[in-house]
Scaffold this motif. Structure first.
Motif, short mmCIF file in Angstrom:
data_model
loop_
_atom_site.label_atom_id
_atom_site.label_comp_id
_atom_site.label_asym_id
_atom_site.label_seq_id
_atom_site.Cartn_x
_atom_site.Cartn_y
_atom_site.Cartn_z
N ALA A 1 41.89 45.52 34.09
CA ALA A 1 40.88 45.17 33.08
C ALA A 1 41.15 43.78 32.51
CB ALA A 1 40.88 46.21 31.96
N GLU A 2 42.41 43.47 32.30
CA GLU A 2 42.77 42.15 31.76
C GLU A 2 42.41 41.05 32.75
OE1 GLU A 2 46.88 42.54 30.87
OE2 GLU A 2 46.55 43.88 29.15
N PHE A 3 42.67 41.29 34.04
CA PHE A 3 42.29 40.31 35.06
C PHE A 3 40.79 40.09 35.08
CE2 PHE A 3 40.53 40.30 39.46
CZ PHE A 3 40.69 38.95 39.72
N LYS A 4 40.02 41.16 35.07
CA LYS A 4 38.56 41.02 35.09
C LYS A 4 38.05 40.28 33.87
CE LYS A 4 37.74 45.45 36.01
NZ LYS A 4 36.93 46.67 36.25
N ALA A 5 38.61 40.60 32.71
CA ALA A 5 38.17 39.94 31.48
C ALA A 5 38.47 38.45 31.53
CB ALA A 5 38.84 40.59 30.28
N GLU A 6 39.65 38.10 32.04
CA GLU A 6 40.01 36.68 32.13
C GLU A 6 39.03 35.92 33.01
OE1 GLU A 6 43.68 33.89 33.85
OE2 GLU A 6 43.92 36.06 33.70
#
Length: 232
Positions: A60-65
């Motif tokens: 999720a953090e990768f996608k948000a970034e």
């Protein structure tokens, strides 16, 4: 853990309703029956299930970034997401304006309640979406490989591109092959775009830094980012 508990229950000569109810409560997504895509996801959210491992943790953090950077660099003012789910991924997003669309009425209710105090976000079922709705960026995150029916896949892709003014962002696998579960079917969606939406060009592909690892399925993924832009 879920598979181990399920095996113990199935191997027990007498399994009462309490045991089955406890299992369903602990692992609501594991006990669902699949008849069609829309029914599966409505049932999944209704019994307390979530959008899946890809909407949490490092994925999720990768996608948000990636998405927050894309929105900022391209001056995106409005975003529409087809398959908004439980809103967990959205909690990390920085979008000036957002419309979440989902086939599940329960998911739409969850999103509406979770972001009730945020006037920049709204949620609507796919059935109630105004076909004239347009946004700068249309998103599809971890959805395409869950569209196992050909007609549903085609309709979804049609609506996704119809709602995009400038960009379409897809996070998915991009190969034709069976999936590991009944509600998963991998598709080479880029072939569909090339054939049906030739006015759109791929401008960026961003590889997922946590590629699929069958020994670590909750923290890895078979999906990558693909960004398309309408040709001038």
């Amino acid at each position: 853990m879920a598979s181990a508990i399920r095996k113990v229950i199935s191997n027990t000569p007498v399994v009462n309703s309490v045991a089955r109810a406890v299992y369903r409560r602990l692992f609501p997504q594991k006990s669902l029956q699949f008849e069609r895509s829309s029914q599966y996801w409505e049932d999944r959210y209704r019994v307390g299930g979530n959008s899946g491992a890809g909407s949490y943790g490092r994925l999720a953090e990768f996608k948000a970034e990636v998405l927050n950077r894309f929105v900022e660099e391209h001056g995106v003012k409005s975003v529409i997401e087809f398959g908004s789910g439980d809103g967990a991924q959205l909690g990390l997003a920085r979008y000036p304006s957002y419309i979440g669309v989902d086939v599940s009425e329960t998911a739409v209710k969850i999103g509406s309640e979770s972001f009730a105090d945020d006037p920049t976000k709204q949620f609507v079922t796919l059935a109630n979406l105004d076909p004239a709705t347009r946004c700068d960026l249309a998103l599809s995150l971890d959805v395409i490989y869950h569209l196992v029916e050909d007609a549903i896949f085609d309709d979804y892709m049609q609506k996704l591109f119809a709602a995009a003014d400038r960009f379409v962002g897809v996070y998915s696998s991009n190969v034709d092959k069976p999936g590991p579960a009944v509600h998963v079917r991998h598709r080479c969606f880029s072939d569909w775009i090339e054939k049906n939406r030739p006015e759109w060009a791929l401008i960026s592909k961003i590889d997922n830094p946590y590629p699929e690892d069958t020994d670590n399925p909750d923290h890895t993924s078979w999906a990558d980012f693909y960004f398309y832009e309408r040709k001038s």
